[in-house]
Write an enzyme that holds these catalytic residues in place. Structure first.
Site, PDB file in Angstrom:
ATOM      1  N   PHE A 135       0.840  -1.190   0.000  1.00 34.54           N
ATOM      2  CA  PHE A 135       0.000   0.000   0.000  1.00 34.54           C
ATOM      3  C   PHE A 135       0.876   1.242   0.000  1.00 34.54           C
ATOM      4  O   PHE A 135       2.037   1.180   0.412  1.00 34.54           O
ATOM      5  CB  PHE A 135      -0.912  -0.003   1.232  1.00 34.54           C
ATOM      6  N   GLN A 167      -7.007  15.507   2.716  1.00 32.80           N
ATOM      7  CA  GLN A 167      -6.410  14.568   1.773  1.00 32.80           C
ATOM      8  C   GLN A 167      -7.237  14.407   0.507  1.00 32.80           C
ATOM      9  O   GLN A 167      -8.443  14.225   0.561  1.00 32.80           O
ATOM     10  CB  GLN A 167      -6.258  13.197   2.431  1.00 32.80           C
ATOM     11  N   HIS A 171      -7.559  11.886  -2.517  1.00 30.22           N
ATOM     12  CA  HIS A 171      -7.159  10.544  -2.926  1.00 30.22           C
ATOM     13  C   HIS A 171      -6.855  10.571  -4.410  1.00 30.22           C
ATOM     14  O   HIS A 171      -7.656  11.070  -5.193  1.00 30.22           O
ATOM     15  CB  HIS A 171      -8.285   9.559  -2.621  1.00 30.22           C
ATOM     16  N   LEU A 231     -14.328   6.321  -5.383  1.00 30.56           N
ATOM     17  CA  LEU A 231     -12.992   5.868  -5.038  1.00 30.56           C
ATOM     18  C   LEU A 231     -12.592   4.569  -5.738  1.00 30.56           C
ATOM     19  O   LEU A 231     -13.349   3.635  -5.820  1.00 30.56           O
ATOM     20  CB  LEU A 231     -12.962   5.646  -3.523  1.00 30.56           C
ATOM     21  N   GLU A 259      -6.306   2.377  -3.517  1.00 29.85           N
ATOM     22  CA  GLU A 259      -4.869   2.379  -3.693  1.00 29.85           C
ATOM     23  C   GLU A 259      -4.374   0.941  -3.826  1.00 29.85           C
ATOM     24  O   GLU A 259      -3.311   0.684  -4.386  1.00 29.85           O
ATOM     25  CB  GLU A 259      -4.274   3.014  -2.433  1.00 29.85           C
ATOM     26  N   ARG A 264      -0.270   9.446  -0.666  1.00 31.59           N
ATOM     27  CA  ARG A 264      -1.334  10.042  -1.482  1.00 31.59           C
ATOM     28  C   ARG A 264      -1.090  11.501  -1.837  1.00 31.59           C
ATOM     29  O   ARG A 264      -1.406  11.925  -2.940  1.00 31.59           O
ATOM     30  CB  ARG A 264      -2.668   9.908  -0.739  1.00 31.59           C
ATOM     31  N   HIS A 271     -11.055  13.376  -0.011  1.00 32.57           N
ATOM     32  CA  HIS A 271     -11.203  12.062   0.581  1.00 32.57           C
ATOM     33  C   HIS A 271     -11.243  12.043   2.097  1.00 32.57           C
ATOM     34  O   HIS A 271     -12.098  11.409   2.698  1.00 32.57           O
ATOM     35  CB  HIS A 271     -10.051  11.193   0.081  1.00 32.57           C
ATOM     36  N   ARG A 281      -2.476  11.435   5.698  1.00 31.45           N
ATOM     37  CA  ARG A 281      -2.697  10.091   6.205  1.00 31.45           C
ATOM     38  C   ARG A 281      -2.223   9.055   5.186  1.00 31.45           C
ATOM     39  O   ARG A 281      -2.462   9.209   3.990  1.00 31.45           O
ATOM     40  CB  ARG A 281      -4.188   9.880   6.472  1.00 31.45           C
TER      41      ARG A 281
END
Lengths: 259, 585, 126, 148
Positions: free
Chosen positions: B116, B241, B243, B253, B256, B287, B354, B395
């Site tokens: 990730f 954030q 995304h 979405l 990831e 991100r 996001h 994050r």
């Protein structure tokens, strides 16, 4: 995993993606079944004309109506992409999620009918009382039952055992299946497909030890034997769960007591 | 009006709220108030996984995870909190498994793990398999599993109860103590006062200030807004954030995990542009870096599509079976909403709003702070609504599911323990007064402004002026727009005057919170003249540790005339073992 | 409350409706059939008189309908059993329904002349 | 789903609607496999009936002459054989029970009031008794010489 559309095949590439195709607005008519318990004795149909992009969701069109034409139009919605299960409704006669039904997949020339799902108490416009539905879900003990000491690490489960109940883990409790079932319409005491799906999810989980008890519950008068395999549930499931198949597997488990 | 009495009241029934409920309901009489049915919460939309250094498939340890979290947060992360989260992550995952969560498995039957963004081995050497997942439905499984266990434990839910006010008792010295909440029952329009010894806010984020967002329509920052109006500060609100991979134009979405499985981002020329921005981990950079890179590609004319306004996510080189097995849902999203077949076609993607790194400030026990250090007795917050701050300015993917489980659990335990060792605090006189006034004002308003129009304009200006890249100028524009909209909001009226399921009223109230929070976000962003994590300034492109290595604390001030303004303060970052370094991937 | 629109079920639902309707029809016929057959206990004349009703062209036609109902109920019943006990049954339920209908059509066509022979002879002479 | 609020009867009203389903679920009934056996019986009897009934139809309506030749004499001929006697007897019982169970299900589905349900079922079971009794009697006590 196919969406609930059926009038036309889901749009494939055709050289250009949907994002690349030009977006021309067209006017569609939503024929919505309205009901306000504070003023109406009976539900009634009301037509709304709204500008929509064919690739748009029915939910978007409804939100546009609420924002621009009639703020009192009442429906539930949350994630808007088929994950939360808030906006199950009957569109053109079939249960679907408004957020997973695109305008282009319906007949745009005719009014698109939108009404509440059937068999649960109508509260207002497209909102129904979900409590009985949730009660049926709770009645099948939808949680992992184990005995003995907890292991320190995870319980082991082979990919094959995990796969066994994969389909039924997808349920989002939208009630599209249960309220598409002719048996449920006439007999609200029937557990209904969604509850059975969630029982299936645990009955066939290799880690679970509560299968016997759950099977016993579903062996009741209002259990799996009421299923008449009309396949409405399978057709209605926005998550593509083979609901009828899951119910049949529970029936066979009951008959052969082979889980 | 009805009055209820509980030891602990939890507001919100997403991941954090239900995880808290599982703990607190064992220890104290608990009620969970939620404006949705619990399984509708947006935790269910999370896809990729939940990181924990289980080391099931390769070497890993929680210290590496901590380092990644700190570095990913561009060193604004409070390191004590990050340590706790990453250490407790392992048990958090195992707990979920024991509760029944159907994780994807390794051939040996263990919980499978995948790569990730931003998660690396040995302090950035290479990407590591750390994310525990269940196909691309991890959030769904977490939400369902937590709800199932709430059913098992008979947790008491009040569904479709919309909490609108927090009741705080105040002594002469101005110290606040929690005494309960006020809620509006959607089904009947009735007001309910819940007297409680402890209250946990777990209401989620406020993504609906933006137009293109992965967030649900219900994510309107109610919890933050309520706390804000009750004089509590908000921390780090400028860090939002984006995304990288939202479906272009829609914001839905795509996990990831798609890149974790080997997916590649390409520009219009087919170039794998992330090689230029993050040579080591490329598409698996955090991100903020990927989102900024994508925007730069588009700004520099290498965007794809008729308007050159997006890039592509390429999965076509992956075996179709792998895509179907590991990424079934996002594949379907691409098919359903864009008519794209991901196994053979490129998927148009663009950053989508996001996650709020900021929120109600709390300490690591999930206790809410009324300034840098003072705890509000009995008040707790966990999940996206809170700012611990484990995420710093950005994050890492999967750390939100971790956050809700670790700090949800901590909040539940702490709140219940507080409740069992303290007495009820007396309710103020007419506790419902503020809420009644707010509702009546909206319902009886003769104004001409429409909720939908104001909301749309707010979202437009936030997307245009407070998105991935910001400048002094755009932020100024955003602020003046928001101020204008706030004025118009005073004239808003609703059409539904009824009591039952009045979602028209609900949306109007939500808009009020959104406008408040949009303003805090923009004011914080204007003040932070640097680029860090989720806050990127075109006019101040470097990180400035000298002046801004600190959390922003926003306070709502009300003057004698009743006019409100925002006062900004700062809070130091907790640094334990990782000194700020330049952030390279 | 006036119902909304009719639920637009698909093959599965309509085959179930047909199964129910044919089932009820057959049940009532069975009742009548047992009663008329019981007349053999009364006297040959009574029985033959009743059976003559069956030989009336119109009733003969109804009889053809009865055969249609029984055949459908039987074939679809076998399909339901396959759905119940064959693991892949639910996935192929539509295919099986089309098969049922095809077989049903063939059998109905094939038996048409034989069943209606009496009527044809009565009306058109042999 | 929402918790029971002791001092708060939830106000339902206004809405004309079917009664809330599942709201008054009776405590779990005694464990029996009645529905299971009923369901299984429908499948098993169904398979046998396909053979028996289609055979019956074939003989009665299709083979040599069809309905034209049916009469007292025909019946007399057939029931002189114990094979056809048992064929018809088994067919009668299976078909009637299959039908009764089917009708019982339909009544359960559509008869909304307990009263209606009770009386419809009473009627159904009475008719079944008559049919089974009469049918069995006729097959066993058939007298080919009754007319002479």
């Amino acid at each position: 995993m196919t969406a609930v559309v059926e009038e036309t095949a889901p749009g494939k590439g055709h050289g250009a993606t949907a994002a690349e195709r030009d977006h021309t607005l067209i006017t569609i008519t939503l024929r919505i079944r309205r009901f306000n318990p504070e003023t109406d004795a009976e539900p009634y149909w009301q037509d709304f004309k709204v500008e929509a992009d064919p690739t748009e969701r029915i939910l978007t069109a409804m939100m546009k109506i609420k924002a621009e034409q009639d703020g009192s139009l009442t429906f539930r919605r949350s994630c808007a992409h088929g994950i939360c299960g808030s906006d199950a409704m009957r569109i053109n006669g079939r249960n679907r999620l408004a957020c997973k039904t695109l305008v282009k997949d319906l007949d745009m020339a005719k009014p698109i009918t939108v009404e509440a799902i059937k068999g649960l108490k109508l509260e207002k416009d497209l909102v129904v009382d979900m409590d009985p539905f949730m009660q049926a879900y709770k009645d099948v003990m939808p949680f992992l039952i184990t005995s003995g000491n907890e292991p320190t690490r995870e319980r082991l489960q082979s990919p094959e055992d995990r796969e066994r109940f994969d389909d039924t883990t997808k349920c989002i409790l939208c009630a599209a299946c249960t309220t598409s079932c002719p048996v449920f319409w006439s007999d609200g005491q029937y557990f209904g497909p969604a509850a059975i799906v969630n029982a299936h999810r645990f009955i066939f989980d290799s880690r679970d030890e509560g299968a016997e008890e759950r099977l016993e519950i579903l062996n009741e008068k209002e259990g799996v034997w009421r299923c008449r395999t009309t396949f409405n549930c399978t057709e209605a499931c926005p998550r593509g769960i083979e609901v009828t198949k899951a119910i049949q597997e529970v029936k066979r488990a009951l008959i052969f007591r082979r889980v | 009006m009805q009055t209820h009495k509980y030891d602990t009241v939890i507001v919100g029934a997403g991941g954090a709220g239900m995880r808290a409920a599982l703990e607190s309901s064992k220890r104290s009489r608990t009620a969970v108030l939620t404006k949705l049915y619990p399984t509708r919460s947006h935790t269910g939309a999370a896809q990729g996984g939940m990181c924990a250094a289980l080391a099931n498939v390769e070497e890993d340890n929680w210290e590496w995870h901590t380092f990644d979290t700190v570095k990913g947060g561009d060193y604004l992360t409070d390191q004590d909190a990050a340590e706790i989260m990453c250490k407790e992550a392992i048990d958090a995952v195992l707990d979920l498994e024991k509760m029944g969560l159907p994780f994807s498995r390794t051939p040996e039957g263990r919980i499978d793990q995948r790569r990730f963004g931003g998660h690396t081995r040995d302090h950035g050497k290479a990407a590591v398999r750390r994310s525990c997942y269940a196909a691309d439905r991890t959030g769904h499984m977490i939400l369902q599993t937590l709800f199932q266990n709430c059913v098992k434990q008979n947790v008491e839910f009040y569904n479709e109860f919309y909490v609108l006010d927090l009741l705080l008792a105040e002594d002469e010295a101005g110290n606040k103590t929690t005494s309960g909440v006020v809620a509006y029952e959607l089904a009947t329009g009735e007001i309910h006062v819940f007297q409680a010894k402890s209250v946990i806010f777990a209401t989620g984020g406020f993504g609906k200030v933006f137009k293109t967002t992965s967030n649900a329509h219900t994510l309107t920052g109610d919890g933050m807004g309520i706390a804000w109006r009750r004089g509590l500060p908000l921390e780090d609100m400028e860090f939002y954030q984006f995304h990288p991979t939202g479906l272009a134009g829609l914001g839905i979405l795509l996990t990831e995990g798609a890149r974790g499985e080997g997916g590649i981002l390409r520009n219009a020329d087919g170039e794998r542009f992330m090689e230029r921005y993050a040579p080591t981990i490329k598409d698996l950079a955090p991100r903020d870096i990927v989102a900024r890179s994508m925007v730069l590609e588009v700004l520099e004319g290498r965007g794809a599509g008729p308007n050159k306004d997006y890039v592509y996510l390429d999965l076509t080189h992956l075996p179709a079976e792998q895509i179907e097995e590991k990424l079934p849902d996002i594949t379907e999203f691409a098919r359903t909403y864009l008519g794209v077949e991901p196994t053979t076609e490129l998927v148009p993607v663009y950053p989508t709003a996001h996650y709020a790194m900021g929120g109600i400030p709390t300490n690591v026990e999930a206790e809410v702070l009324s300034d840098n250090t003072t705890v509000v007795p009995g008040l707790y917050a966990a999940g996206e609504v809170a700012c611990v701050s484990v995420h710093g300015s950005n994050r890492l993917g999967t750390n939100s599911l971790l956050d809700i489980n670790v700090f949800g659990r901590r909040a539940g335990i702490a709140a219940a323990e507080y409740a069992t060792s303290h007495d009820f605090v007396e309710l103020p006189e007419a506790p419902e007064a503020t809420v009644v006034e707010m509702i009546e004002r909206l319902r009886d308003s003769a104004g001409t402004e429409r909720v939908g129009a104001i909301r749309a304009e707010m979202q437009e200006t936030m997307d245009a002026n407070a998105g991935v890249y910001r400048t002094e100028e755009t932020l100024k524009q955003a602020l003046s727009d928001i101020k204008g909209l706030q004025k118009r909001y005073l004239d808003v009226s609703i059409q539904d005057k009824g009591k039952r399921y009045n979602t028209d009223l609900l949306e109007a109230i939500e808009l009020g919170f959104l406008l408040d929070l949009a303003e805090v976000l923009v004011v914080g962003a204007q003040n932070r003249k640097e680029s860090r994590g989720g806050h990127a300034r075109e006019d101040f492109q470097a990180r400035d540790d000298e002046n801004y290595m600190k959390h922003t604390m926003a306070y709502r001030e009300v003057d004698a005339k009743g006019e409100h303004s925002i006062r900004l303060g700062y809070k130091p970052v907790v640094v334990t073992r990782y000194q700020p370094m330049e952030r390279k991937y | 409350m006036p119902a909304g629109t009719l639920y637009r079920g698909r093959e599965g639902m309509w085959s179930w409706v047909a199964h129910r309707v044919t089932g009820v029809l057959i049940f009532f016929f069975l009742f009548a059939h047992v009663l008329d057959t019981a007349l053999v206990r009364v006297s040959p004349e009574a029985y033959d008189q009743t059976i003559d009703i069956y030989k009336n062209p119109f009733v003969n036609l109804l009889e053809y309908g009865l055969v249609a109902a029984i055949l459908f109920h039987a074939l679809n019943g076998l399909r339901i059993i396959a759905v119940d006990f064959w693991e892949k049954g639910p996935r192929y339920q539509k295919h099986m329904l089309w098969t049922v209908l095809a077989v049903w059509l063939i059998l109905m066509a094939a038996s048409l002349p034989r069943i209606l022979e009496h009527t044809i002879k009565t009306i058109f002479g042999s | 789903m929402s918790a029971t609020i002791e001092n708060a009867p939830k106000i339902h009203g206004g809405g004309p609607s079917i009664e809330s389903p599942r709201s008054k679920r009776s405590p779990r009934s005694t464990k029996t496999n009645f529905e299971l056996y009923g369901w299984l019986f429908m499948r098993l009897s169904g398979i046998l009936l396909v053979v028996l009934v289609l055979g019956h139809l074939l003989i009665q309506l299709v083979l040599d002459g069809g309905v034209s030749r049916i009469g007292f004499a025909f019946v007399a001929g057939r029931w002189s054989s114990p094979f056809w006697q048992s064929w018809d007897l088994i067919m009668l019982w299976l078909a009637e029970l299959h039908g009764v169970n089917g009708l019982r299900t339909i009544i359960n589905d559509y008869a909304e009031r307990d009263q209606t349900r009770f009386w419809l079922k009473a009627l159904l079971y009475t008719s079944a008794l008559i049919v089974l009794f009469l049918g069995t009697l006729v097959i066993f006590t058939f007298d080919p010489n009754i007319g002479s």
